[in-house]
Scaffold this active site. Structure first.
Site, PDB file in Angstrom:
ATOM      1  N   LYS A   1     -10.996  -3.124  -3.304  1.00 17.54           N
ATOM      2  CA  LYS A   1     -11.933  -2.024  -3.499  1.00 17.54           C
ATOM      3  C   LYS A   1     -11.212  -0.711  -3.716  1.00 17.54           C
ATOM      4  O   LYS A   1     -11.771   0.215  -4.287  1.00 17.54           O
ATOM      5  CB  LYS A   1     -12.949  -1.959  -2.362  1.00 17.54           C
TER       6      LYS A   1
ATOM      7  N   LYS B   1      -4.294  -8.960  -6.309  1.00 10.25           N
ATOM      8  CA  LYS B   1      -5.553  -9.188  -5.605  1.00 10.25           C
ATOM      9  C   LYS B   1      -6.625  -8.189  -6.054  1.00 10.25           C
ATOM     10  O   LYS B   1      -6.329  -7.024  -6.271  1.00 10.25           O
ATOM     11  CB  LYS B   1      -5.282  -8.998  -4.103  1.00 10.25           C
TER      12      LYS B   1
ATOM     13  N   LYS C   1       0.813  -1.213   0.000  1.00  9.27           N
ATOM     14  CA  LYS C   1       0.000   0.000   0.000  1.00  9.27           C
ATOM     15  C   LYS C   1       0.846   1.263   0.000  1.00  9.27           C
ATOM     16  O   LYS C   1       0.441   2.273  -0.583  1.00  9.27           O
ATOM     17  CB  LYS C   1      -0.966   0.005   1.188  1.00  9.27           C
TER      18      LYS C   1
HETATM   19  P1  ATP Z   1      -8.591  -2.147   0.409  1.00  9.63           P
HETATM   20  O1  ATP Z   1      -8.181  -2.139  -1.024  1.00  9.63           O
HETATM   21  O2  ATP Z   1      -9.056  -0.792   0.909  1.00  9.63           O
HETATM   22  O3  ATP Z   1      -7.579  -2.770   1.337  1.00  9.63           O
HETATM   23  P2  ATP Z   1      -9.997  -4.631   0.299  1.00  9.63           P
HETATM   24  O4  ATP Z   1     -10.861  -4.938  -0.879  1.00  9.63           O
HETATM   25  O5  ATP Z   1      -8.663  -5.279   0.382  1.00  9.63           O
HETATM   26  O6  ATP Z   1      -9.903  -3.049   0.459  1.00  9.63           O
HETATM   27  P3  ATP Z   1     -10.433  -5.011   3.129  1.00  9.63           P
HETATM   28  O7  ATP Z   1     -11.434  -4.180   3.861  1.00  9.63           O
HETATM   29  O8  ATP Z   1      -8.992  -4.656   3.263  1.00  9.63           O
HETATM   30  O9  ATP Z   1     -10.863  -5.019   1.595  1.00  9.63           O
HETATM   31  O10 ATP Z   1     -10.629  -6.526   3.546  1.00  9.63           O
HETATM   32  C1  ATP Z   1     -11.866  -7.028   4.045  1.00  9.63           C
HETATM   33  C2  ATP Z   1     -11.886  -8.547   3.994  1.00  9.63           C
HETATM   34  O11 ATP Z   1     -12.002  -8.968   2.624  1.00  9.63           O
HETATM   35  C3  ATP Z   1     -10.637  -9.209   4.539  1.00  9.63           C
HETATM   36  O12 ATP Z   1     -11.030 -10.386   5.220  1.00  9.63           O
HETATM   37  C4  ATP Z   1      -9.852  -9.566   3.321  1.00  9.63           C
HETATM   38  O13 ATP Z   1      -8.992 -10.665   3.521  1.00  9.63           O
HETATM   39  C5  ATP Z   1     -10.965  -9.905   2.344  1.00  9.63           C
HETATM   40  N1  ATP Z   1     -10.548  -9.703   0.963  1.00  9.63           N
HETATM   41  C6  ATP Z   1     -10.180  -8.523   0.404  1.00  9.63           C
HETATM   42  N2  ATP Z   1      -9.872  -8.683  -0.876  1.00  9.63           N
HETATM   43  C7  ATP Z   1     -10.041 -10.002  -1.151  1.00  9.63           C
HETATM   44  C8  ATP Z   1      -9.873 -10.795  -2.315  1.00  9.63           C
HETATM   45  N3  ATP Z   1      -9.473 -10.242  -3.446  1.00  9.63           N
HETATM   46  N4  ATP Z   1     -10.140 -12.110  -2.238  1.00  9.63           N
HETATM   47  C9  ATP Z   1     -10.559 -12.673  -1.084  1.00  9.63           C
HETATM   48  N5  ATP Z   1     -10.730 -11.986   0.058  1.00  9.63           N
HETATM   49  C10 ATP Z   1     -10.480 -10.661   0.033  1.00  9.63           C
HETATM   50 MG    MG Z   2      -7.380  -4.789   2.011  1.00  6.57          MG
END
Ligand code: ATP
Ligand code: MG
Length: 338
Positions: A204, A201, A118
């Site tokens: 969002k 990955k 990040k």
């Molecule tokens: P950001 O980009 O802001 O970090 P994010 O999409 O990674 O957002 P988080 O809020 O960081 O979402 O993570 C929330 C949950 O979703 C965590 O349990 C994380 O492991 C899961 N998660 C996030 N992205 C994925 C993915 N691509 N596949 C499976 N699980 C995911």
């Molecule tokens: Mg995340």
């Protein structure tokens, strides 16, 4: 010293750092929902304090927090079965995080790959909060003495750190106070990849909207994103081994399997031999069928945000019945005069 037994308790959270993605749904929320009906107390959280480790426009943050709550409820998290909270409404999370800032070691934190990803090339300009993120995450979990944390695979390292923090606290103060929490990383889609790059990955916060499926995408947008998803020119294999060196193909098959509650082997038995021109419309149809009831319910809930606010405020009251005594006991162990 006798080892205490901890109440089987689940905690997990999602950041309101954007809209919910298919990765969040398949990697985390689906499991949150099923664990409500197992032998656990369940606590699910919008982690707004985590979200501001990178810049969030205040109006967007407010909107995203409520929409995330709507997404949880629309996906099947019941405020009757689970405690649903917004992190900043339960101040003990941040209070315990300070204690953990003093337990975690710089060397441990410097190994965290999420910070490196990040912060990118300009780590000097990253916030101190982004660096300290995993200590707050450990506090989120341990302020409930949570025993199990369902997450996607990307959070595995942070959960190992949570155990290290719990173990060091217990050791330094000669207590058996914090549990060594178990990660729950299960299912066909514990790591959903970007639709544009099979090595990254789905997130969002990715600047490219085409890289992800949002829970609020309409049927046309969803079908278009899947049609344009990066793939290779070969047909789908009939066995999972045939996906080994094909990250994009593997990702789409994993998504299909997770959405349809099937194993990858079962899916390949049905679709093996198909070209992507055939498989992608099937996947789009399945995704629309599974996701559109959720997005419609989210929109309905968002029409009355005051009801969401009421649910979160009630959740915060329930949560504090657990967190306040654990924080008090922590302060007592550490030697704070109260
Ligand atoms: P950001 O980009 O802001 O970090 P994010 O999409 O990674 O957002 P988080 O809020 O960081 O979402 O993570 C929330 C949950 O979703 C965590 O349990 C994380 O492991 C899961 N998660 C996030 N992205 C994925 C993915 N691509 N596949 C499976 N699980 C995911
Ligand atoms: Mg995340």
């Amino acid at each position: 010293m006798t080892t205490p037994t901890f109440t089987p308790r689940v905690f997990s959270g999602i950041q309101p750092s954007g809209g919910l993605t298919l990765g969040n749904y398949l990697g985390a929320i689906k499991r949150f929902v099923s664990m409500q009906d197992e032998a656990f107390e369940t606590i699910y959280c919008m982690v707004d304090l985590h979200a501001i480790t990178v810049w969030q426009d205040p109006a967007d943050l407010r909107h995203n927090t409520r929409e995330l709550a709507a997404g949880f409820i629309a996906s099947g998290i019941s405020p009757e079965k689970s405690i649903l909270i917004n992190q900043s409404q339960v101040p003990e999370h941040a209070q315990l995080a300070w204690i953990f800032n003093c337990v975690a070691r710089m060397g441990w934190m410097k190994r965290m790959t999420q910070f490196k990803d990040k912060a990118g090339k300009n780590a000097e300009a990253a916030s101190l909060g982004l660096f300290g993120y995993p200590a707050l995450m450990a506090a989120d979990i341990l302020i409930y003495h949570a025993t199990h944390v369902p997450v996607g695979e990307d959070q595995k390292q942070h959960l190992e750190l949570t155990r290290d923090i719990a173990a060091k606290f217990n050791h330094d103060y000669g207590v058996d106070f914090f549990p060594l929490t178990e990660p729950v990383i299960e299912g066909a889609a514990t790591r959903v990849m970007s639709l544009r790059d099979g090595s990254k990955k789905m997130s969002k916060s990715d600047p490219s909207d085409a890289s992800r499926i949002n829970m609020t995408d309409d049927a046309d947008t969803l079908a278009k994103k899947i049609r344009k998803a990066k793939t290779d020119p070969d047909a789908l294999p009939s066995e999972a081994a045939g996906l080994a060196d094909r990250p994009e193909a593997r990702n789409l098959v994993n998504i299909y399997a997770a959405l349809n509650d099937q194993s990858v082997e079962e899916v390949l038995r049905e679709v093996g031999g198909q070209q992507f021109g055939t498989f992608k419309p099937l996947l789009a149809e399945l995704a629309v069928a599974k996701l559109s009831p959720i997005s419609e319910e989210m929109a309905r809930l968002m029409a009355d945000p005051s009801e969401i606010d009421r649910i979160l405020s009630r959740g915060a009251g329930q949560a504090r019945e657990i967190t306040a005594p654990i924080l008090e006991k922590t302060y007592e162990i550490v030697g704070m005069v109260r």
